[in-house]
Write an enzyme that holds these catalytic residues in place. Structure first.
Site, short mmCIF file in Angstrom:
data_model
loop_
_atom_site.label_atom_id
_atom_site.label_comp_id
_atom_site.label_asym_id
_atom_site.label_seq_id
_atom_site.Cartn_x
_atom_site.Cartn_y
_atom_site.Cartn_z
N LEU A 81 -1.63 4.88 0.16
CA LEU A 81 -2.90 4.45 0.73
C LEU A 81 -2.74 2.96 0.99
O LEU A 81 -2.22 2.23 0.13
CB LEU A 81 -4.07 4.69 -0.22
CG LEU A 81 -4.60 6.12 -0.34
CD1 LEU A 81 -5.64 6.20 -1.44
CD2 LEU A 81 -5.18 6.60 0.98
N ASP A 82 -3.17 2.49 2.16
CA ASP A 82 -2.96 1.08 2.46
C ASP A 82 -3.84 0.18 1.59
O ASP A 82 -4.75 0.65 0.89
CB ASP A 82 -3.14 0.80 3.96
CG ASP A 82 -4.57 0.99 4.43
OD1 ASP A 82 -5.49 0.41 3.81
OD2 ASP A 82 -4.79 1.70 5.43
N TYR A 83 -3.56 -1.09 1.63
CA TYR A 83 -4.20 -2.08 0.75
C TYR A 83 -5.72 -2.03 0.82
O TYR A 83 -6.41 -2.17 -0.18
CB TYR A 83 -3.67 -3.47 1.15
CG TYR A 83 -4.21 -4.61 0.32
CD1 TYR A 83 -3.72 -4.85 -0.96
CD2 TYR A 83 -5.18 -5.46 0.83
CE1 TYR A 83 -4.20 -5.91 -1.71
CE2 TYR A 83 -5.67 -6.52 0.08
CZ TYR A 83 -5.18 -6.74 -1.19
OH TYR A 83 -5.65 -7.79 -1.93
N SER A 113 -7.62 0.52 1.68
CA SER A 113 -8.17 1.85 1.48
C SER A 113 -8.22 2.18 -0.01
O SER A 113 -7.57 1.54 -0.83
CB SER A 113 -7.34 2.91 2.22
OG SER A 113 -7.30 2.64 3.60
#
Length: 277
Positions: free
Chosen positions: A133-135, A137
């Site tokens: 999951l990106d930073y 999210s």
């Protein structure tokens, strides 16, 4: 057995990460460094090392669910580069450039990584995250040392559904939803079909004024996929949370919290990705 599958089954890392380790020259077989991605391992006659440490077979698999907060990097590596969210492995091989960027990164405030939330007992299990999951999210991340299950949960050919709560600025037309459902191309990258529906608009609460909430189900998992998809219909995502993988839901697990999966949940995941779609 291919080297990446062997490393995954030994709980070292995912198959994708194993390929990276091979290319970086960190993997050796019988003390000889290999850089061939398709290298076959003979378990009876080969001894494998990663960063000089002997690789041993995992005798027990562990499975955990983690609720990643926003502002946390999806990595277990506590090195300076990864802890700050600035991975240098793909940078140019010029030593002076790498040295300069390391110095620049060292001056920036480090960001939290997911292992910051785990006790030593969990860290000792050598788990790694299933996907990312990106930073910016938050939400459901699975962690395991089961490399084969990780591969099947993340490889697009298995089309494992992942459900997200998404909030965008403004409203969205049905015509744009139709484009998203069919699959949109952004910057030359084709994003696959998805399921998407509006669940509420801007009349919910003061902090959500001017926003539209949607449920989005994707089946691939490309980097920043949902943000890019909405960018393709000129909509900006301001909130993104993964709430389910298949029917395995995050539920009431608190932000930064984790728990071990039960036997029924593990059996469900194995069944979920047992067949290629």
């Amino acid at each position: 057995m291919r080297i990446n599958k062997y490393l995954a089954e030994c709980g070292v890392c995912s198959r994708r990460k194993a390929d990276e380790l091979v290319l970086q020259g960190k993997v050796s077989v019988n003390k000889k460094i290999i850089k061939e991605l398709g290298y076959d391992i003979d378990e009876k006659n080969n001894v494998v090392f990663v960063d000089g440490k002997k690789v041993l077979r995992v005798t027990h698999y562990d499975y955990y669910m983690f609720n990643k907060p926003k502002g946390v990097v999806t990595t277990l590596d506590d090195s300076k580069d990864n802890k700050s969210g600035r991975n240098l492995t793909s940078e140019p091989e010029d030593k002076e450039i790498i040295k300069q960027r390391i110095e620049e990164n060292s001056k920036k405030a480090p960001r939290k990584i997911i292992s910051d939330f785990f006790g030593d007992d969990i860290k000792a299990k050598r788990l790694y995250p299933v996907g990312r999951l990106d930073y910016d999210s938050e939400g459901l991340i699975l962690l395991t040392n089961d490399g084969d299950l990780t591969f099947r949960l993340t490889h697009p050919s298995f089309e494992v559904p992942k459900t997200y709560v998404v909030k965008i600025e403004g409203t969205i037309e049905e015509s744009d939803l139709a484009i998203l459902r069919k699959g949109v191309t952004v910057d030359g990258v084709k994003y696959g079909h998805c399921k998407v529906k509006v669940t509420s608009d801007d009349d919910n609460s003061p902090e959500e004024k001017g926003l539209t909430r949607l449920e989005v189900i994707i089946f691939e998992g490309k980097n920043r996929e949902i943000r890019k998809m909405f960018e393709g219909v000129e909509k900006k995502v301001v909130y993104l949370k993964r709430v389910a993988i298949g029917d395995l839901r995050l539920g009431g697990l608190s932000r930064g919290g984790y728990r071990e999966l039960n036997e029924m949940e593990i059996a469900y995941l194995e069944k979920l990705c047992s067949k290629v779609k």
